[in-house]
Design a protein around this motif. Structure first.
Motif, mmCIF file in Angstrom:
data_model
loop_
_atom_site.group_PDB
_atom_site.id
_atom_site.type_symbol
_atom_site.label_atom_id
_atom_site.label_comp_id
_atom_site.label_asym_id
_atom_site.label_seq_id
_atom_site.Cartn_x
_atom_site.Cartn_y
_atom_site.Cartn_z
ATOM 1 N N CYS A 180 -5.167 1.113 2.575
ATOM 2 C CA CYS A 180 -5.697 0.704 1.271
ATOM 3 C C CYS A 180 -7.002 -0.064 1.423
ATOM 4 O O CYS A 180 -7.692 -0.305 0.445
ATOM 5 N N TYR A 208 -4.375 6.469 -1.444
ATOM 6 C CA TYR A 208 -3.534 5.284 -1.343
ATOM 7 C C TYR A 208 -3.932 4.263 -2.396
ATOM 8 O O TYR A 208 -5.082 4.201 -2.803
ATOM 9 N N GLU A 217 -0.842 -1.021 5.351
ATOM 10 C CA GLU A 217 -1.772 -1.623 4.382
ATOM 11 C C GLU A 217 -3.231 -1.393 4.727
ATOM 12 O O GLU A 217 -4.091 -1.435 3.860
ATOM 13 N N LEU A 244 -2.754 0.100 -3.998
ATOM 14 C CA LEU A 244 -1.884 -1.072 -3.951
ATOM 15 C C LEU A 244 -1.000 -1.082 -5.185
ATOM 16 O O LEU A 244 -1.469 -0.855 -6.299
ATOM 17 N N CYS A 283 0.873 -1.174 0.000
ATOM 18 C CA CYS A 283 0.000 0.000 0.000
ATOM 19 C C CYS A 283 0.908 1.222 0.000
ATOM 20 O O CYS A 283 1.800 1.352 0.844
ATOM 21 N N HIS A 311 -9.306 6.640 1.302
ATOM 22 C CA HIS A 311 -8.434 5.671 0.649
ATOM 23 C C HIS A 311 -7.999 6.079 -0.753
ATOM 24 O O HIS A 311 -7.100 5.486 -1.311
#
Length: 111
Positions: free
Chosen positions: A50, A60, A47, A62, A31, A57
């Motif tokens: 994410c 952010y 993480e 992945l 993330c 979110h």
């Protein structure tokens, strides 16, 4: 004699399928902040950001693959690799573009 060949071919096909399934690529996901740094690297964050349902979110994302050194990720892609087992560095298995079960605990991801 024909029966034994059918059994042999069936066994070979079954073993081949198991080997192919076991050889699926494993890709690590991190993330990161969406916006890259001036040098093109990405800042790795927790993480859970994410997987947040708070609406924040969007800052952010992945990234799959790449080379991580501390909190810096170089390379990778935001395109989810097909036919790959995707696991975060904290052990969460990514399923269908979202967080799945932990590879170590078997518990679902929070959010």
């Amino acid at each position: 004699m024909k029966r034994s060949r059918v059994i042999e071919l069936g066994a070979v096909a079954a073993i081949s399928a198991l080997v192919a399934a076991g050889c699926a690529d494993e890709v690590t996901a991190d993330c990161v902040l969406v916006k890259p740094q001036p040098d093109g690297s990405y800042v790795v964050v927790d993480e859970r950001l994410c997987n947040s349902s708070s609406g924040s979110h969007s800052a952010y994302v992945l990234r799959y693959g790449g080379h991580r050194a501390g909190t810096v990720l170089r390379g990778g892609t935001t395109v989810r690799p097909k036919n790959s087992r995707i696991v975060t560095r904290q052990g969460t298995i990514i399923q269908r573009g979202g967080f799945g079960k932990s590879a170590t605990t078997g518990k679902g991801g929070g959010g």
